[in-house]
Design an enzyme around this catalytic site. Structure first.
Site, PDB file in Angstrom:
ATOM      1  N   ARG A 184      -0.137  11.519  -7.702  1.00 30.33           N
ATOM      2  CA  ARG A 184       0.638  12.774  -7.744  1.00 30.33           C
ATOM      3  C   ARG A 184       0.934  13.336  -6.355  1.00 30.33           C
ATOM      4  NH1 ARG A 184      -2.677  13.883 -12.546  1.00 30.33           N
ATOM      5  NH2 ARG A 184      -1.340  13.523 -14.371  1.00 30.33           N
TER       6      ARG A 184
ATOM      7  N   LYS B  38      14.578  12.629   2.216  1.00 27.59           N
ATOM      8  CA  LYS B  38      15.202  12.055   1.026  1.00 27.59           C
ATOM      9  C   LYS B  38      14.577  10.692   0.756  1.00 27.59           C
ATOM     10  CE  LYS B  38      19.791  14.136   0.616  1.00 27.59           C
ATOM     11  NZ  LYS B  38      21.240  13.853   0.571  1.00 27.59           N
TER      12      LYS B  38
ATOM     13  N   GLU C 186      26.172   5.725  11.629  1.00 28.47           N
ATOM     14  CA  GLU C 186      25.529   7.011  11.348  1.00 28.47           C
ATOM     15  C   GLU C 186      25.460   7.876  12.607  1.00 28.47           C
ATOM     16  OE1 GLU C 186      24.739   8.170   8.452  1.00 28.47           O
ATOM     17  OE2 GLU C 186      24.345   6.494   7.091  1.00 28.47           O
TER      18      GLU C 186
ATOM     19  N   LYS D 202      20.468  16.216  12.752  1.00 28.63           N
ATOM     20  CA  LYS D 202      19.943  16.146  11.393  1.00 28.63           C
ATOM     21  C   LYS D 202      18.820  17.152  11.189  1.00 28.63           C
ATOM     22  CE  LYS D 202      18.972  13.272   7.507  1.00 28.63           C
ATOM     23  NZ  LYS D 202      18.959  11.920   6.912  1.00 28.63           N
TER      24      LYS D 202
ATOM     25  N   GLU E 238      19.554  20.398  -0.147  1.00 26.91           N
ATOM     26  CA  GLU E 238      20.990  20.292  -0.414  1.00 26.91           C
ATOM     27  C   GLU E 238      21.428  21.269  -1.502  1.00 26.91           C
ATOM     28  OE1 GLU E 238      23.799  16.578  -1.433  1.00 26.91           O
ATOM     29  OE2 GLU E 238      22.435  16.193   0.231  1.00 26.91           O
TER      30      GLU E 238
ATOM     31  N   ARG F 172      23.945  20.525   3.904  1.00 34.76           N
ATOM     32  CA  ARG F 172      23.339  19.203   4.008  1.00 34.76           C
ATOM     33  C   ARG F 172      24.249  18.134   3.407  1.00 34.76           C
ATOM     34  NH1 ARG F 172      17.072  17.094   3.405  1.00 34.76           N
ATOM     35  NH2 ARG F 172      17.616  14.916   3.787  1.00 34.76           N
TER      36      ARG F 172
ATOM     37  N   ASN G 239      26.702  13.471   4.156  1.00 36.68           N
ATOM     38  CA  ASN G 239      27.214  12.380   3.326  1.00 36.68           C
ATOM     39  C   ASN G 239      28.662  12.024   3.653  1.00 36.68           C
ATOM     40  OD1 ASN G 239      24.912  11.893   1.555  1.00 36.68           O
ATOM     41  ND2 ASN G 239      25.295  13.947   0.766  1.00 36.68           N
TER      42      ASN G 239
ATOM     43  N   HIS H 270      30.154   8.754   2.503  1.00 36.58           N
ATOM     44  CA  HIS H 270      29.212   8.111   1.584  1.00 36.58           C
ATOM     45  C   HIS H 270      29.744   7.949   0.160  1.00 36.58           C
ATOM     46  CE1 HIS H 270      26.526   8.579   4.917  1.00 36.58           C
ATOM     47  NE2 HIS H 270      25.473   8.159   4.255  1.00 36.58           N
TER      48      HIS H 270
ATOM     49  N   HIS I  44      29.157   4.276  -1.085  1.00 31.70           N
ATOM     50  CA  HIS I  44      28.332   3.868  -2.218  1.00 31.70           C
ATOM     51  C   HIS I  44      29.152   3.091  -3.245  1.00 31.70           C
ATOM     52  CE1 HIS I  44      25.118   7.191  -1.355  1.00 31.70           C
ATOM     53  NE2 HIS I  44      24.997   6.136  -0.570  1.00 31.70           N
TER      54      HIS I  44
ATOM     55  N   HIS J 183      24.523  -0.935   4.422  1.00 27.10           N
ATOM     56  CA  HIS J 183      24.820   0.476   4.153  1.00 27.10           C
ATOM     57  C   HIS J 183      25.619   1.113   5.290  1.00 27.10           C
ATOM     58  CE1 HIS J 183      24.428   4.583   2.815  1.00 27.10           C
ATOM     59  NE2 HIS J 183      23.829   4.908   3.948  1.00 27.10           N
TER      60      HIS J 183
END
Length: 374
Positions: free
Chosen positions: A123, A145, A187, A229, A239, A244, A248, A251, A255, A269
């Site tokens: 946990r 993330k 990036e 960042k 986000e 934030r 992306n 992106h 994706h 990527h």
């Protein structure tokens, strides 16, 4: 050259990003004060573990920290549900307790995977990022993330879970394949395109040097990326606003391209992000939001450093059959989509990115058709 430290300011969960040479050999001493107990498990992949695993273990041993290790296959396949289940069982084989810290040694896949494992193991246990690719150092290791992929898309199962520390050893980039450096550079350029036009100008002037191994310029590029960042994550960790989401940029396209190429070696990527950013600026220009000259400038620079900014150059297979509607279908599964509406990061110019949720699908399809035909 001494390490540069950047602070990610978060209420109760602030942490440092250390950037500089030789940090893997200093990791034990740097991490030891942050460990709940002198016990870590290093997660790496089959490519990185043989290169740096023993040095990292030795560093922890020197600091009086017991280190065990788990190795996963290289590549996106390790972010599938079945692979994640195997990783969790292997971690539990080492009898961790809640004071155990996981250490991610690798690129973005290892970082995403280890962070998500840390968020659910017993946990929740602490974890530390030791990113070994340019892309991971400037983007995926920072901001918390974490996640794994599903058949519906990339990173759709995951958690916001911050590391205790990020150690970006710049020396490891000297052994990185040029293609991986290029993927990370996309990036880097992204931060200039979002809201720092002067940094994009710096990239135009110095990008080739960053990629060819200029240590000072490479370190500067990493620092500026992490500063950008860290600032955005501190202001919008989960986000919940559009701030934030600007990270992306490119992106939504990326994706979709990755999904169509099977998240495999045909398209890394960062390569997808480079192509996606060029398409986002092209779409912005087509919609009258952005000067066409700015869109051309983006495409020219990304193409000049060697990124695949045209669909025909992706995967080295000129026979790939792209389909606009299939790509749009992939976009519908994007995490930013709301109420069935696609979300894009568009731009009013270089350094003027914004979130749009009302892009006309006809214009999008026309852009994709033209990109396929180009």
């Amino acid at each position: 050259m001494s390490a540069r430290t950047i602070r990610v300011e978060l209420a109760g969960r602030s942490y440092d990003i250390a950037i500089g040479p030789g940090l893997i050999d200093q990791a034990g001493a740097l991490c030891r004060p942050l460990l709940a107990a002198p016990k870590v498990t290093i997660v790496s992949d089959e490519t990185v573990a043989p290169l740096y695993g023993a040095r990292l273990v030795a560093s922890f041993d020197k600091a009086g920290v017991k280190a065990s290790a788990v190795t996963v296959p290289t590549g996106e396949s390790s972010k599938e549900f079945s692979a994640f289940g195997r990783l969790m069982n292997e971690l539990l084989d080492h009898r961790p307790d809640r004071k155990t810290t996981l250490v991610a040694l690798g690129g973005g896949v290892v970082g995403d995977l280890t962070g998500f494992a840390a968020s659910v193991l017993l946990r929740g246990v602490d974890f530390i990022q030791v990113p070994t690719t340019l892309l991971a150092q400037v983007d995926s290791s920072v901001g918390g993330k974490t996640g794994i992929n599903t058949r519906h898309g990339k990173n759709l199962v995951g958690a916001f879970y911050q590391p205790r520390l990020v150690l970006a050893d710049t020396d490891v980039l000297d052994t990185l394949p040029h293609r991986e450096l290029l993927a990370g550079y996309a990036e880097v350029a992204k931060y200039g395109l979002i809201d720092a036009p002067e940094f994009f100008t710096w990239c135009e002037q110095n990008g080739a040097a960053v990629l060819s191994g200029d240590a000072a310029k490479r370190t500067y590029a990493i620092e500026q990326s992490c500063l950008a960042k860290a600032r955005i994550v501190a202001a919008d960790e989960r986000e919940t606003t559009d701030l934030r989401a600007l990270l992306n940029l490119g992106h939504t396209f990326a994706h979709a391209l990755e999904a169509e190429t099977g998240f495999g070696p045909d398209l890394l990527h960062g390569e997808a992000v480079g192509a996606g950013m060029a398409m986002a600026f092209d779409l912005s220009a087509r919609l009258g939001l952005c000067p066409p000259a700015d869109a051309e400038r983006v495409r020219r620079h990304l193409g000049a450093v060697g990124l695949p900014v045209r669909l025909r150059s992706i995967g080295g297979d000129n026979r790939r059959r792209w389909d606009a509607q299939r790509l749009i279908g992939h976009m519908r599964g994007d995490k930013k989509a709301e109420g069935g509406k696609l979300a894009f990061i568009l731009a009013r110019g270089i350094g003027k990115a914004f979130v749009s949720r009302d892009v006309d699908e006809g214009a999008l399809a026309a852009l994709l058709d033209d990109a396929i035909a180009a």
